[in-house]
Design an enzyme around this catalytic site. Structure first.
Site, PDB file in Angstrom:
ATOM      1  CG  HIS A 125     -45.790 -70.560  63.777  1.00 56.90           C
ATOM      2  ND1 HIS A 125     -44.987 -71.210  64.693  1.00 56.90           N
ATOM      3  CD2 HIS A 125     -45.041 -70.423  62.653  1.00 56.90           C
ATOM      4  CE1 HIS A 125     -43.807 -71.451  64.137  1.00 56.90           C
ATOM      5  NE2 HIS A 125     -43.820 -70.987  62.901  1.00 56.90           N
ATOM      6  CG  ASP A 130     -46.229 -72.121  67.743  1.00 58.97           C
ATOM      7  OD1 ASP A 130     -47.139 -72.154  66.881  1.00 58.97           O
ATOM      8  OD2 ASP A 130     -45.031 -72.004  67.458  1.00 58.97           O
ATOM      9  CB  SER A 187     -40.657 -73.541  62.746  1.00 56.52           C
ATOM     10  OG  SER A 187     -41.203 -73.034  63.924  1.00 56.52           O
TER      11      SER A 187
END
Length: 213
Positions: free
Chosen positions: A56, A88, A163
């Site tokens: 992402h 992802d 992330s």
């Protein structure tokens, strides 16, 4: 000093694990000039300088050029080896001169609820940030992108910038990839983070590297 003594003790092995992990973790910057675009984290998984990150981050960066920055401030252009939006995950590759130390991966099914873990990454562009917690649950059903996935739940802080970084155990082994976009039925939660389990990460990375070199 007295202030240090008053702080909660951190297990010595976590301090060692943090020191081993940080050099293998990078900030990932995609597209845009002067901070526009998207940022996240990633980490080296082999001696060929392949880096695992969240897909992402690439999607949000509009698939612009990718740059990684090492914990000691060096910057390298990164090639996108392959992407797996469904889970992802994405794999990048940087030049051999980056010399990133690959992080060891935990064995499948070796992670236990209650064990201490560290989330390592670059929240808000603060490279080499470490947050500590425990494994709160395993096999938690979460929504990532359009699909449902099982994830490792942790109470270590996972913010958008870290992330794509690793969740590591006290031995410094990666137990999962932190993903700030995982939610339970559309609700983001404060104080709860999710990581893509390492067995899925390894499988996906091996497939992407096999396809893309």
């Amino acid at each position: 000093g007295p202030s240090a003594a008053a702080a909660a003790p951190v297990p010595a092995e976590l301090v060692t694990a943090a020191g081993r992990t940080v050099p293998g973790v990078v900030s990932v910057m995609v597209g845009g000039k002067s901070g526009a675009g998207a940022t996240g984290s990633g980490f080296a998984i082999d001696n060929e300088q392949h880096i695992v990150t969240n897909d992402h981050i690439l999607a949000r960066g509009g698939s612009g050029p990718v740059t990684v920055e090492t914990s000691d401030g060096r910057r390298f252009p990164a090639e996108v080896v392959g992407r797996e939006p469904g889970s992802d995950l994405a794999v990048l590759k940087v030049p051999a001169s980056a010399g990133l130390p690959p992080l060891p991966l935990a064995k499948a099914n070796s992670t236990r609820v209650g064990e201490p873990v560290l989330a390592v990454g670059s929240p808000l562009g603060l490279a080499g940030t470490v947050t500590a917690g425990i494994v709160s649950a395993l096999n938690r059903q979460v929504r990532i992108g359009n699909g449902r996935h099982t994830a490792v739940q942790t109470d270590a802080s996972i913010n958008p910038g870290n992330s794509g970084g690793p969740l590591v155990n006290a031995r410094g082994e990666v137990v999962g990839v932190n993903t700030a976009i995982a939610t339970i039925d559309g609700n983001g939660s404060i104080g709860i983070g999710f990581a893509i389990p390492i067995d899925q990460v390894q499988q996906t990375a091996d497939t992407i590297i096999g396809r893309g070199g």
